[in-house]
Design a protein around this motif. Sequence first.
Motif, short mmCIF file in Angstrom:
data_model
loop_
_atom_site.label_atom_id
_atom_site.label_comp_id
_atom_site.label_asym_id
_atom_site.label_seq_id
_atom_site.Cartn_x
_atom_site.Cartn_y
_atom_site.Cartn_z
N UNK A 1 38.86 36.01 -11.05
CA UNK A 1 39.15 35.13 -12.18
C UNK A 1 38.01 35.25 -13.18
N UNK A 2 38.10 34.54 -14.28
CA UNK A 2 36.96 34.44 -15.17
C UNK A 2 35.96 33.45 -14.63
N UNK A 3 34.73 33.49 -15.17
CA UNK A 3 33.75 32.46 -14.83
C UNK A 3 34.13 31.16 -15.52
N UNK A 4 33.60 30.05 -15.03
CA UNK A 4 33.90 28.74 -15.59
C UNK A 4 32.62 27.96 -15.82
N UNK A 5 32.73 26.94 -16.64
CA UNK A 5 31.66 25.96 -16.80
C UNK A 5 32.26 24.60 -16.48
N UNK A 6 31.59 23.89 -15.57
CA UNK A 6 32.05 22.57 -15.14
C UNK A 6 31.01 21.54 -15.54
N UNK B 1 34.69 38.04 -17.79
CA UNK B 1 36.13 38.13 -18.00
C UNK B 1 36.85 38.40 -16.68
N UNK B 2 38.11 37.97 -16.57
CA UNK B 2 38.87 38.29 -15.37
C UNK B 2 39.05 39.80 -15.23
N UNK B 3 39.26 40.25 -13.98
CA UNK B 3 39.48 41.66 -13.71
C UNK B 3 40.61 41.79 -12.70
N UNK B 4 41.42 42.83 -12.86
CA UNK B 4 42.56 43.08 -11.98
C UNK B 4 42.53 44.53 -11.54
N UNK C 1 43.62 36.88 -10.00
CA UNK C 1 43.16 35.61 -9.44
C UNK C 1 42.98 34.61 -10.57
N UNK C 2 43.43 33.39 -10.36
CA UNK C 2 43.23 32.28 -11.29
C UNK C 2 42.74 31.07 -10.52
N UNK C 3 41.97 30.20 -11.21
CA UNK C 3 41.42 29.00 -10.57
C UNK C 3 41.74 27.79 -11.44
N UNK C 4 42.02 26.66 -10.79
CA UNK C 4 42.42 25.45 -11.54
C UNK C 4 41.87 24.22 -10.82
N UNK C 5 41.38 23.25 -11.60
CA UNK C 5 40.89 21.98 -11.06
C UNK C 5 41.80 20.85 -11.53
N UNK C 6 42.03 19.84 -10.66
CA UNK C 6 42.79 18.66 -11.07
C UNK C 6 42.35 17.45 -10.25
N UNK D 1 41.00 18.38 -6.64
CA UNK D 1 41.80 19.40 -5.96
C UNK D 1 41.55 20.74 -6.65
N UNK D 2 41.14 21.73 -5.85
CA UNK D 2 40.86 23.06 -6.37
C UNK D 2 41.95 24.00 -5.87
N UNK D 3 42.63 24.66 -6.80
CA UNK D 3 43.69 25.61 -6.46
C UNK D 3 43.31 26.99 -6.95
N UNK D 4 43.25 27.93 -6.04
CA UNK D 4 43.00 29.33 -6.41
C UNK D 4 44.30 30.09 -6.14
N UNK D 5 44.86 30.66 -7.20
CA UNK D 5 46.11 31.41 -7.07
C UNK D 5 45.79 32.90 -7.09
N UNK D 6 46.30 33.59 -6.09
CA UNK D 6 46.06 35.02 -5.94
C UNK D 6 47.40 35.76 -5.91
#
Length: 884
Positions: A876-881, A729-732, A737-742, A767-772
Motif C-alpha cells: 500500500x502507500x505510506x500513511x500519516x496518522x 507510493x503503492x506498488x503492485x 494492497x490497501x489499508x483502511x482505518x475506522x 478497526x484496521x482492515x488490510x485488503x489484499x
Amino acid sequence: MDSTVKEISIPIKDAYTPNIHVEVHLSGMVDRCLPETVTIDSVPKAPALANGTINLPVPPTHRSLQVSVEPKQKYLQPGDSTEVRVVVKDWQGNAVPDAEVTLIVVDEAVLALSNYELRNPVDLFYNEKPALVSSFHNRTFIRLAFIENIFDLRGFGSGFGLQTRSALSVSAPDFRSDFSPLAAFIPNGRTNSSGEFTPIIKLPDNVTRYRIMVVAADGPKRFGTAENSLTARLPLTMRPSPPRFLNFGDHFELPVVLQNQTDDTLTVDVVIRGQNADLKKQGYRVSIPAEDRAAVHFPAATVAAGTARFQVVATTADGFSDAVSFELPVWTPATTESFATYGTIDTNAVFYLIRRPDEIWPQFGGVQVSKSSTALQALTDAFVYLYNYPFASSELLASRIIATTALDDVLHAFNVPDIPTPEQIKRRIQSDIWDLTRRQNRNNGGFAFWPGQSANLFTSLHAIHALTRAHNEGYEVSERSIELTNSYLSNIRRNIPGYYSQSARRTILAFSLYVRALGGDFDENKARTLLKDTPLEQWSIESLGWLLYALSGSPESDEVKEIIRHLNNHVHETASTAQFNRSFFSGDDHHLVFHSSRRADAIVLEALMEVQPESDLIVKLVRGLLAHRRAGRWRNTSENCFVLLALDSYFRNYESQTPDFVARAWLGSQYAGDHSFEGRTTETHQITVPMHFLADTDTAQNLILQKDGTGRLYYRVGMNYAPRSFTIAPADHGFSVERHYEGVDNEDDVEQMEDGTWVIRAGARVKVTVQMVAQGRRYHVALVDPIPAGLEPLNPALAVTGTLPRDSSNRIGSWWSGRWFEHQNLRDERAEAFSTLLYGGVYNYVYYALATTPGEFVVPPAKAEEMYAPETFGRSGSDRVVVR
C-alpha cells in the motif's frame, strides 16, 4: 419376602483418595408369583438378582498441606526488599520440614489481563474418578424346565434388579527504571525443620500491588497453596505512558500522570530530558489536590533511528520526589535505500566515486568499508538478513540454526554493523533450538510450518537437519527430540501424502538420506536402490546433490561417477561461473519442497567438495553463487541457509595462500587508516563514515583502497540512506494492497482528511482492515501491516480488551467463510498473517487497536510478499496518522 440386613465393614484406605465406587450384587432364589389360574402343590422358586452402587467421597484432606504466606512489610517503596515468611503444615497442623516451595510475586495488573487464578494441585491431581466397571448378568435369561409349560419366563424379573451404571469418561530521587512485572520467582525453595521458608525478595521499580503466590509440595502426594499481597507506593508517584516504539519522523506527546497520595495539596515541579529526542517543552509546575492526580504532556519528536532515552523527575518543596528513566526503540524511516559492492585486490589499488544522494536525512546512514583477508566477509549481509528475518516460521528457525552453527566460530571477528556478539549468537542458537523442539509433533516427530498446524513434510526434514547439525556442534538437543526425529526419518515413506507428485516424492526421499548421512547414518544401499529405480534424467538437480552426499563414502563408485557425469552435462558454464537452471517441478510441486535453483547449486557444491574436491566446477559454482546476490544476499531464507552452508565449507578448505599484507584507505584527501593482516584469520577491519561527514551532493569524493603484500584483500563498500520524503507510493508486483482505518464504537472517532491523513480520537478503539488482492495462485504468503506508534494492537483473548466485533478476515465473494490465513502474530509494531497457499482472489485481514498516545505518526506501507520469492510482492502507500 423377609427383609434381612447385612452389614459389611470396608476399611477406607489412603489409596482410595479421592473417591471409591462401591457396588453390591445380590443373587438368589425367591418365590415365584403365579397367575391365579395356575394351581400347583408347591410354589416354585425363581432366580433373582439385585445391584446397587454408591460413590463414596474420600476427601484428600490428609493430602492437603496448610500453607500460609506473609510478607514482613505489607507496604514498601519501589525497589525495596522485604522478607516473606512461608509456613507449611500438614492437615493436623504439624510442621512439614523439607517441603518444596515455589514462590512467585507478580504485578497484579498483569494477572488481571487474563483473570488469572492460582489453582491448587490437590484439585488437579485428585479429581473424582469414574467407576470404569460394568457388570452383566445372565440370570434373567435362565428358563426353568419344570414350569416352562406354564408360562415363559423370558423378560421376567426386570423388577428384581437395578440397571448398572455404565463407565464414565473423565479433566534519590533515584531513577526508577526496572519495570518488570515479575518481582520474584523461586522455583524450588525448601522449608526448614520448623516448616518455614523465609526468602528475601527485592521489588522492581513499579508502583503497584503485587500478588504473592505459593505452591508447596511434600513428596508426590501432598500439596497446598497460599496467596497474599503487598503494595509498592510513594507519597508522590509519577507514571509516564510512552508508546511501545517510535518510527523515525514521528512527533508525539509523552503523557505523564502525577498522583498525590498525601492528605495535603502538593505543588509539583516535573522536568524531563531525553537522548535522541527533540523535546519541545522540558518542564511544568502543577498543583495537585490531596489524594488526586494530574497529567502533563511533553511534546517531542524523533531525531534518528536507534534508541530514545528519557529521564523524568518530579519534586516538591516538602521533599517528596519520584524519578523514572526508560527507553524505547526508534525504527528506521518508513523507506530506506541501500546498496553494496564487493571486490578483491591482488595487487595495486581500486577507487570508487562517493557522492551523497539528494534529499536525504543526514543523520541516518553512511558509508561502510569492510576489509578482510578472507571471502567469508562477503557472507555477512546474508547472515544478518537471516539472523534478523522477522517471520519466525519453523523453516526460518531451522535455516537460522543451520547457518549460524556453521558460521558462529568465525562471525565474532566481523565488525560489520548489526553482527551480534559470540555470546548473543550462541544464546540465539540455543533459544531457536528450544523453540523449534517445542513445536515438534510428539506423535510422529514431525514439525509444522507454523505452531498448531499439522506436520509439514519438507519443514520436518529441514528442522531435523537443523537439530542434527546443532547436536553435532555440541548444542543441547533433548534426547526425546532426537528419538522422535529418528522415528520420523525411519518412517519417511509412510509420512509422504498421496497427493505428492513423483518429483516431490523423490526430492523428499533424497533429502531424508542426506539428513541421515549428516547424523552418521550413510544408507548407501537405499541411495543405490533409488537411482536404480528411476533414471537420472527424472531426478531434480538438488536431489542428485543430496544423493551424491549420501554416497560420499564411496567416491569411486559407479553411481557417483554417473551422477557427476550427468551434472557436468546439465550445468551452464561461463568462463568464470557455473549454475544449474534445470527444474523438474510444475504447478504446485515446487512450493511443497521449497524449490530454488540457487539452493540446488549450493547442494551440489557441498557434495562435490566431499566426493571430487579437485573438480574445476567447484570454484565456478562459488563465483556463480556470489554473482547471484542482491543487496548482499540471496532470495529467501532457505536459499540463504544452504548457500551459506556450502560457501562456509568452501572458504574453510580452499583459500590456500597465507595472507601477509597491509590494507590502506583514503576518502577524498583524508587518510582513513590502515590495517595489517598476518596469517590465516577471519578478522575484518571496519571503517564507517556517517552520512553527515560526506561532502554535499554537488561534490564527489574518491574512496581509494590499496594493498601491499602477499594474499588477497576482500572488501565490501556499502551505503545506506533515508530519503527525506516519508511518502511511499503503492506498488503492485503480484499483489495489490490497501489499508483502511475506522472507528469501532463511534464512526466519528476516525476521519480521513482530504490530504489522506487519518485523524483518530485518543482513547478510541480502531478497526484496521488490510485488503489484499492476489492476481493468481501464490505460495507462502506473508502479509505485514506496520502499526502507528500511537496505537496498540488489542488481543481479543485478554479479559481487559472487552467485546470486539466478530473477526471478518475472510475471503470476499466466496462460498468459503473460514480464515484465509493459517497463522497470525500481533506484535508491538506490526500485525502479520501467513498462508501457505492462496488462490487468486480478494482477501481481508482485520485486527483492532487502541489509540493510546497523542501525536503525528509515520506509518510504513502494508506489504504482501511470497516469502520464498520476495520479488513477487505488493504494498500500500505510506500513511500519516494523527492521534488527538
